[in-house]
Design an enzyme around this catalytic site. Sequence first.
Site, PDB file in Angstrom:
ATOM      1  N   ASP A  10       3.356  36.009  57.392  1.00  0.00           N
ATOM      2  CA  ASP A  10       2.473  36.160  58.529  1.00  0.00           C
ATOM      3  C   ASP A  10       1.088  36.462  57.944  1.00  0.00           C
ATOM      4  O   ASP A  10       0.977  36.894  56.793  1.00  0.00           O
ATOM      5  CB  ASP A  10       2.995  37.342  59.366  1.00  0.00           C
ATOM      6  CG  ASP A  10       2.065  37.698  60.487  1.00  0.00           C
ATOM      7  OD1 ASP A  10       1.700  36.793  61.252  1.00  0.00           O
ATOM      8  OD2 ASP A  10       1.685  38.879  60.593  1.00  0.00           O
ATOM      9  N   ASP A  12      -2.184  37.909  59.889  1.00  0.00           N
ATOM     10  CA  ASP A  12      -2.802  39.137  60.398  1.00  0.00           C
ATOM     11  C   ASP A  12      -1.808  40.301  60.331  1.00  0.00           C
ATOM     12  O   ASP A  12      -0.750  40.247  60.939  1.00  0.00           O
ATOM     13  CB  ASP A  12      -3.252  38.889  61.845  1.00  0.00           C
ATOM     14  CG  ASP A  12      -3.674  40.158  62.554  1.00  0.00           C
ATOM     15  OD1 ASP A  12      -4.186  41.077  61.898  1.00  0.00           O
ATOM     16  OD2 ASP A  12      -3.468  40.231  63.787  1.00  0.00           O
TER      17      ASP A  12
HETATM   18  P1  B16 Z   1      -6.089  33.431  67.501  1.00  0.00           P
HETATM   19  P2  B16 Z   1      -0.554  36.471  63.118  1.00  0.00           P
HETATM   20  C1  B16 Z   1      -1.851  36.523  65.433  1.00  0.00           C
HETATM   21  O1  B16 Z   1      -1.868  36.356  64.039  1.00  0.00           O
HETATM   22  C2  B16 Z   1      -2.392  37.889  65.796  1.00  0.00           C
HETATM   23  O2  B16 Z   1      -1.519  38.905  65.323  1.00  0.00           O
HETATM   24  C3  B16 Z   1      -2.504  38.007  67.285  1.00  0.00           C
HETATM   25  O3  B16 Z   1      -3.048  39.260  67.637  1.00  0.00           O
HETATM   26  C4  B16 Z   1      -3.394  36.880  67.831  1.00  0.00           C
HETATM   27  O4  B16 Z   1      -3.498  36.931  69.235  1.00  0.00           O
HETATM   28  C5  B16 Z   1      -2.797  35.541  67.388  1.00  0.00           C
HETATM   29  O5  B16 Z   1      -2.697  35.509  65.979  1.00  0.00           O
HETATM   30  C6  B16 Z   1      -3.636  34.370  67.854  1.00  0.00           C
HETATM   31  O6  B16 Z   1      -4.866  34.395  67.174  1.00  0.00           O
HETATM   32  O7  B16 Z   1      -6.739  33.909  68.746  1.00  0.00           O
HETATM   33  O8  B16 Z   1      -6.968  33.572  66.266  1.00  0.00           O
HETATM   34  O9  B16 Z   1      -5.548  32.025  67.624  1.00  0.00           O
HETATM   35  O10 B16 Z   1      -0.171  37.911  63.086  1.00  0.00           O
HETATM   36  O11 B16 Z   1       0.516  35.566  63.692  1.00  0.00           O
HETATM   37  O12 B16 Z   1      -1.062  35.967  61.776  1.00  0.00           O
HETATM   38 MG    MG Z   2       0.875  39.759  62.213  1.00  0.00          MG
END
Ligand code: B16
Ligand code: MG
Length: 218
Positions: A10, A12
């Site tokens: 993953d 974030d």
């Molecule tokens: P975006 P991950 C996720 O990343 C985040 O944890 C989540 O908070 C966010 O809403 C999602 O990506 C979508 O992100 O708006 O940049 O498309 O943890 O899956 O790497």
């Molecule tokens: Mg994450």
Amino acid sequence: MKKITAFIFDLDGVIVFTDQFHYQAWKKMADRMGIHFDEAINNRLRGVSRMESLEIILENYNGVLSLEEKNALAEEKNTSYRELLHTMTPGDVSQDVRRTLEELRGRGYKLAIGSSSKNARFILEKVGLLDFFDAISDGTNITNSKPDPEVFVKAAEYLGESPQSCIVVEDAYAGVDAAKAGGMAAAAMGDAASYEKADYVLQSFSDLLKIAPENEER
Ligand code: B16
Ligand code: MG
């Protein structure tokens, strides 16, 4: 049990910590709209797609919004979020993470990203890791976001590995659920470290080396 040949990370909350940027960007939008939003609600957004995140935030909104209005709010948040992402540099990836990734590669594992984010490639470019991974599966190539396993199943496919040969590294409950639903083992850290569904719990990122045998032992 099948031999582990790959790790899917993953982004974030695992490789980088953009959750505070998500928080600040959603908070700015929520404040402008007069919607209550706090860190506890932000925690529920981990691994969840942008539009699903917005729906969670709108649970505290007393009104009805059209799809166009919702799209505009998501766009507003993403613009603020990307402004914050622009400040990222290679220094935003810790030495622990970099060394561990290098060591896993040296041990012969394939390495992929499995992120819900549509900004994943932009983030990886900012921190100098865009060309590092063998495959990237992200919010731009999926229709169902975590806890659906699609993002990880695609990552395994791109790597040419079976799901049973992959360990997913996650910080979100939704991400651990997605890994398990996809038939993969899950190593949990951060928020998800207390989740009983996880197969491994990581106190630090380099704990991965304890569950990744050296080449000759594999
Ligand atoms: P975006 P991950 C996720 O990343 C985040 O944890 C989540 O908070 C966010 O809403 C999602 O990506 C979508 O992100 O708006 O940049 O498309 O943890 O899956 O790497
Ligand atoms: Mg994450």
